[in-house]
Design an enzyme around this catalytic site. Structure first.
Site: not given
Length: 199
Positions: A177, A143
């Site tokens: 995401d 991420d």
């Protein structure tokens, strides 16, 4: 929306997602960040579990999670294929394509990253490293997108959290995401168009 267009969208999202993750993994140490704007930073973190960092406990928790994701992606893929075959509304096919691409992007991390990278603790990871950090199905999701739109101390008069530090929006996420979130948002916002009632 045709199968060709849906496939092109999925491939494009996967390319952007994986290129950004591999770049971050091979150029940043874990926890390293670059401030783009005061409200947007590139911050390298790794997620061992699900959304919001939730994990299945135990030695086999990560394998169980990744296996579940693999079954889920087959189901989402079938939903997408069936929607295209049934000439479903474009917004439904677009949404499912986004969800499929995002889910597949994070699955690639979980399945492969543990065996193609070494660790990122206090060092920049190497791609195709001999001393990999994990095993098949046990990779961490990369991420890097961080939007701390507000970072400050809450007023003392607020009940429970008064005087405590508060960050909005605190989760760090990635392109995959974002695609999943956008897909679900489209389904919610255009629910009636995506799932029209039959006459």
């Amino acid at each position: 929306m045709s199968l060709k267009k849906a496939s092109l969208l999925i491939v494009l999202i996967l390319l952007i997602d994986q290129i950004s993750k591999i770049y971050i993994k091979t150029n940043f140490m874990l926890g390293e960040q670059v401030e783009v704007f005061s409200w947007f930073r590139i911050l390298f973190v790794e997620n061992e579990g699900m959304a919001w960092g939730a994990k299945i406990p135990g030695d086999y928790g990560k394998i169980i999670l990744t296996t579940f994701r693999l079954f889920a992606i087959v189901g989402i893929g079938y939903w997408l294929w069936k929607s295209i075959q049934d000439n479903a509304p474009k917004v439904l096919i677009l949404s499912v394509s986004l969800i499929f691409a995002g889910a597949l992007g994070n699955i690639l991390d979980s399945v492969f990253y543990g065996v193609i990278f070494d660790h990122s603790m206090s060092q920049v990871a190497s791609l195709f490293a001999e001393d990999n950090y994990g095993h098949w199905l046990k990779g961490n999701v990369v991420d890097m997108l961080y939007f701390p739109l507000y970072d400050g101390i809450l007023p003392e008069w607020m009940p429970i959290w008064g005087g405590e530090r508060f960050v909005f929006f605190e989760p760090v996420f990635n392109i995959a995401d974002s695609a999943i979130s956008l897909g679900f948002a489209l389904l919610i916002l255009f629910n009636k168009k995506a799932f029209p009632k039959e006459d």
